[in-house]
Every structure is written in structure tokens, then in C-alpha cells.
Write an enzyme that holds these catalytic residues in place. Structure first.
Site, PDB file in Angstrom:
ATOM      1  N   ARG A 101      -3.088 -20.714   3.780  1.00  0.00           N
ATOM      2  CA  ARG A 101      -1.868 -20.287   4.452  1.00  0.00           C
ATOM      3  C   ARG A 101      -1.467 -18.932   3.881  1.00  0.00           C
ATOM      4  NH1 ARG A 101       3.088 -23.200   2.676  1.00  0.00           N
ATOM      5  NH2 ARG A 101       3.554 -21.184   1.757  1.00  0.00           N
ATOM      6  N   HIS A 128       5.387 -20.938   4.899  1.00  0.00           N
ATOM      7  CA  HIS A 128       5.275 -22.176   5.656  1.00  0.00           C
ATOM      8  C   HIS A 128       5.886 -22.009   7.043  1.00  0.00           C
ATOM      9  CE1 HIS A 128       5.462 -26.456   6.599  1.00  0.00           C
ATOM     10  NE2 HIS A 128       6.753 -26.312   6.859  1.00  0.00           N
ATOM     11  N   TYR A 161       7.314 -18.906  -5.275  1.00  0.00           N
ATOM     12  CA  TYR A 161       6.591 -20.017  -5.900  1.00  0.00           C
ATOM     13  C   TYR A 161       5.083 -19.797  -6.039  1.00  0.00           C
ATOM     14  CZ  TYR A 161       5.970 -21.324  -0.929  1.00  0.00           C
ATOM     15  OH  TYR A 161       5.705 -21.329   0.415  1.00  0.00           O
TER      16      TYR A 161
END
Length: 463
Positions: free
Chosen positions: A356, A360, A369
Site C-alpha cells: 500500500r 489507507h 506510523y
């Protein structure tokens, strides 16, 4: 090996199958010696040791049921009439020793066929159509995310860098069923979902195929056998197994394919779905799109297993790991799994390894993160670039053709947005439709009461 068959793709599946058969023989011996008061667990352990003494590389099982791949110390099997003692532990506690896995690949990172790889037999027009739809996904994602940032669209989810996984659906028939997650835009376009339908759903207008009953990017198209996307992860897995089993009961050779992210493997629906699929030999293909992150949770916090494909062994089905950015490898393993299912050989779990690249969703900021340099590693593995290079080698691509696709799709998106801007929302009374075949009296009363109320204009305006 890129040439390896589906059933041999995950090595520990074969080892586990042999161990399970021997373990079953141990259970049979337990039942035969219950009257003698034997230590059944010791008998089972000694049976495992005896297998190794016969030269088998087996899966040793301790009394807690944990498995490890190792060579047990060679010794003779104890007689069932002799007392059995637990062999002493050597070193620390028993731990799982991971078997080496095989990642199926056909293309290298530059789109060249790997030496010795078996290229799947895919027609030129199919390959060009896949590239066409992959380009559309890339254009659509860019346009819709910019609209979201402008405040014109409430929510969006991109799939940049994961597009090749969408086309595991390409070998399916139109009578087969697809249960998508929320990052398979290419599967929708490939099966015939239009740009206008896609845009209308995002804006929830009167032409929205699901009548504004879902949030953006949660499409549904029953006329294409594409089942509604749902936000709670994993709900689609038991549904796909159910429809696959229904087809089997009715004597049809239809197949169900279900997509989910690796984080979904932590849900109960994953276990329930795969367990029943294995028991029923349901014609279902499970696509675990392992993109490394479940929102902000990394892959290594989802499972202690080395791969998600290895989980298939526990459910009695093959598990295979494929380079999810390699379109030819994706088509190859998908075709094999679909053929198995259609032939009555049961389900398959495919782990498509991808990444990815961005957040998200439009609500996510991955910079808080994960290492911002992490996506750079995957840029050279971009599925669109790899397919473009492969088509170029085959003489199936040129710059003018691709630019024509980009220009055409940009114009179609612009036209769809312009039409959506002047399309009203669904009529309020439509909320009562599509629940009952014949509306019951109490729903008719509620509808009549609502329609008798004074109408006011919403103070909220987005534009």
C-alpha cells in the site's frame, strides 16, 4: 520455482499433509490400545520418532499440539506393550521453525520474463484490456483523491501500487461471483461497471446504483455478480463460501472469489469461512491482498506465521504465495485456483504480496506510523510499469495508445462529474424500497406519514 504447480507452491503444505496422515495413524493406534492403559500421548510421540527413523522428514508434535519442522533424534519405536516415557527435552522450549516459502513470479521488476518461468497463455486483447483498465484505475484514483482534498467528495480510497491484484478476476466467467473488499476498483471496471456508475455512487445521487445507502467506494452491482462492499472487514468471506456451496448443491460449476486484506485474517470470519470451505470443498478462491499494513497495524503484528498462505494447511486446502505486482503471475495462479474449484477439487487460498504505497484512505496519514522511505523500495515494483514494459517487449504497447487512454478516461470522468453536479439526491421515499417484495401495512403507514410532513431544504451544501 516459477514453474511449480499450485499444490506444490507452499512446501510445508506437503510436509503437514504427511504429518497429519501419520498423526491420524497414531490416533488409530491410541484407540486400539485404550484397553491396555497405555500412555497415548507418549505413543503418539514415539510414532513421530519412528517416522523419522524410517527416513521421513516429518513435523514433530509436542503434547501441546505445537508444530515444528526439524529432524527428530533417531531411535527405535517402542513396543506398544512396553512402558512409554516422555523423551527428555534438549535445549530450550520447542519453537516453530519456519519452512522456506515459494513466491510465484513470472516477471522481474523490469517486466522481463524470468528464466525458466512458464508464461500463462493469455490472449493479446485480454492483456491490452487489463492494461486499459489498470490505467483507468490510476487515472480515477488521482482525480477522485484531488476532489476529496478540494472538499467536493467526502471520502475515497486509492489502490495505487496494488492494481495487478484486481485482475485475479479476469479468468472468471460472468456467471461467477465476486465478493470484493474496498480496494479492487479494477475488478469492477473489468466486469463492466461504468465510469458514470462509479462516480454516481461516490456522490450518492439519484443515479447511484445503491440509492445513496452506502458510503463512497462501497459499490454494489448485482447485474455483474459483484456483491456489495461492506465496511466491517471479513463479512464477505462467509458470504462467498455460502454462495460457492450453494452452487455446488445446485450442480452448477460456478466459482466464488473473495478479496480481503491481510488484517482480515485476524477476524473470526476468516476462520469460519475457510474452515467451512475446506470441509465442504466449496468452489471458492480466497485472495488475501497482503499490502503490509492494516491501516496503521503492520503485517508482523497480525500473525506469528511467516506467511498468510501457510494458514491454508490448517483448513485442508492449498495455499500459494504470489507476487501481487506481477500481473502474469497473478493471472497464472488465479487460473489454476479457478480451474481447481470448477473441477470440484475445492478451495484455494492465494496470498498476493503487494504494498500500500499511500494511505489507507483519504482520512489516513501514514507518515505518523511508518518510515517515509519504505514506499520507495516498492516504486520499482510498480505493477503498471512492469506490465507496460512486458507489453512493450511483446509489441503490444506504444506511448500514443496509452496517452489516448488517459485522455479519454479523463474526459469521461469530467463528463460524469458534470452530470452528477446537476443530478439531485435520491427521492426520500426511496428509503422504503427494496426491503420487502410487497410492502407490509406498517411500512406503508410510515411512508405515508413521512410524505405528509412539510419539506425543508438541508442547510448543508457541498460544492
Amino acid at each position: 520455482s516459477p514453474q511449480g504447480p499450485l499444490l506444490g507452491a507452499v512446501r510445508d503444505g506437503a510436509v503437514a499433509g504427511a504429518a497429519d496422515r501419520d498423526h491420524q495413524r497414531g490416533d488409530d493406534q491410541d484407540r486400539e490400545h485404550r484397553s491396555s492403559g497405555s500412555d497415548h500421548s507418549a505413543l503418539r510421540r514415539d510414532a513421530c520418532v519412528a517416522r523419522d527413523a524410517r527416513g521421513c522428514r516429518a513435523r514433530a508434535i509436542d503434547t501441546c499440539g505445537r508444530h515444528s519442522l526439524h529432524r527428530a533424534p533417531t531411535r527405535a519405536a517402542a513396543s506398544p506393550t512396553e512402558p512409554h516415557r516422555r523423551p527428555p527435552r534438549r535445549g530450550g522450549p520447542m519453537v516453530a521453525v519456519q519452512a522456506q516459502d515459494d513466491l510465484r513470479r513470472v516477471l522481474d521488476d523490469e517486466g522481463r520474463v524470468l528464466p525458466g518461468a512458464r508464461v500463462p497463455d493469455v490472449a493479446d486483447d485480454v492483456l491490452r484490456n487489463i492494461f486499459d483498465k489498470m490505467t483507468l484505475v490510476r487515472v480515477m484514483d488521482d482525480r477522485m483523491m484531488r476532489l476529496q482534498r478540494q472538499g467536493r467528495l467526502g471520502f475515497y480510497m486509492k489502490s495505487i501500487g496494488e492494481e495487478a491484484t484486481h485482475f485475479a478476476t479476469a479468468p472468471l466467467r460472468m456467471s461467477d461471483w465476486v465478493y470484493p473488499s474496498y480496494r479492487e476498483q479494477g475488478a469492477w471496471f473489468y466486469r463492466g461497471y461504468t465510469i458514470k456508475q462509479f462516480v454516481d455512487q461516490l456522490f450518492g445521487n439519484a443515479n447511484d446504483p445503491v440509492k445513496c445507502r452506502q458510503m463512497p467506494v462501497h459499490h454494489s452491482a448485482n447485474w455483474l455478480n459483484l456483491v456489495s462492499i461492506s465496511s466491517p472487514v471479513g463479512t464477505q468471506i462467509p458470504q462467498a463460501v455460502g454462495s460457492a456451496y450453494a452452487a455446488k448443491i445446485m450442480g452448477k460449476d460456478d466459482v466464488s472469489m473473495v478479496y480481503f486484506g491481510e488484517g482480515t485474517s485476524s477476524t473470526g470470519e476468516f476462520h469460519v469461512g475457510l474452515n467451512f470451505a475446506g470441509v465442504w470443498k466449496a468452489p471458492c478462491v480466497f485472495i488475501c491482498r497482503n499490502n503490509g499494513w492494516a491501516i496503521s497495524v503492520p503485517r508482523e503484528k497480525q500473525t506469528a506465521a511467516k506467511t498468510f498462505a501457510s494458514k491454508a494447511v490448517g483448513y485442508g486446502m492449498p495455499g500459494i504465495r504470489v507476487d501481487g505486482n506481477d500481473i502474469l503471475a497473478v493471472l497464472q495462479v488465479a487460473q489454476e485456483a479457478i480451474d481447481r474449484a470448477r473441477a470440484g477439487e475445492g478451495p484455494t487460498l492465494i496470498e498476493a504480496l503487494t504494498y500500500r504505497v499511500q494511505g489507507h484512505s483519504s482520512s489516513d496519514d501514514p507518515s505518523v506510523y511508518r518510515d517515509p522511505k519504505e514506499p520507495e523500495i516498492w516504486e520499482k515494483r510498480d505493477p503498471l510499469n512492469r506490465m507496460r514494459n512486458y507489453l512493450t517487449h511483446r509489441g503490444l504497447w506504444d506511448q500514443a495508445w496509452e496517452q489516448g487512454l488517459i485522455d479519454r478516461y479523463n474526459q469521461e470522468i469530467t463528463d460524469a462529474l458534470a452530470a452528477s453536479d446537476v443530478t439531485p439526491p435520491p427521492p426520500v421515499e426511496s428509503m422504503f424500497d427494496d426491503v420487502y417484495e410487497e410492502m407490509p401495512w406498517h411500512i406503508r403507514e410510515q411512508k405515508a406519514w413521512l410524505m405528509a410532513q412539510a419539506r425543508t431544504k438541508s442547510p448543508h451544501h457541498h460544492g
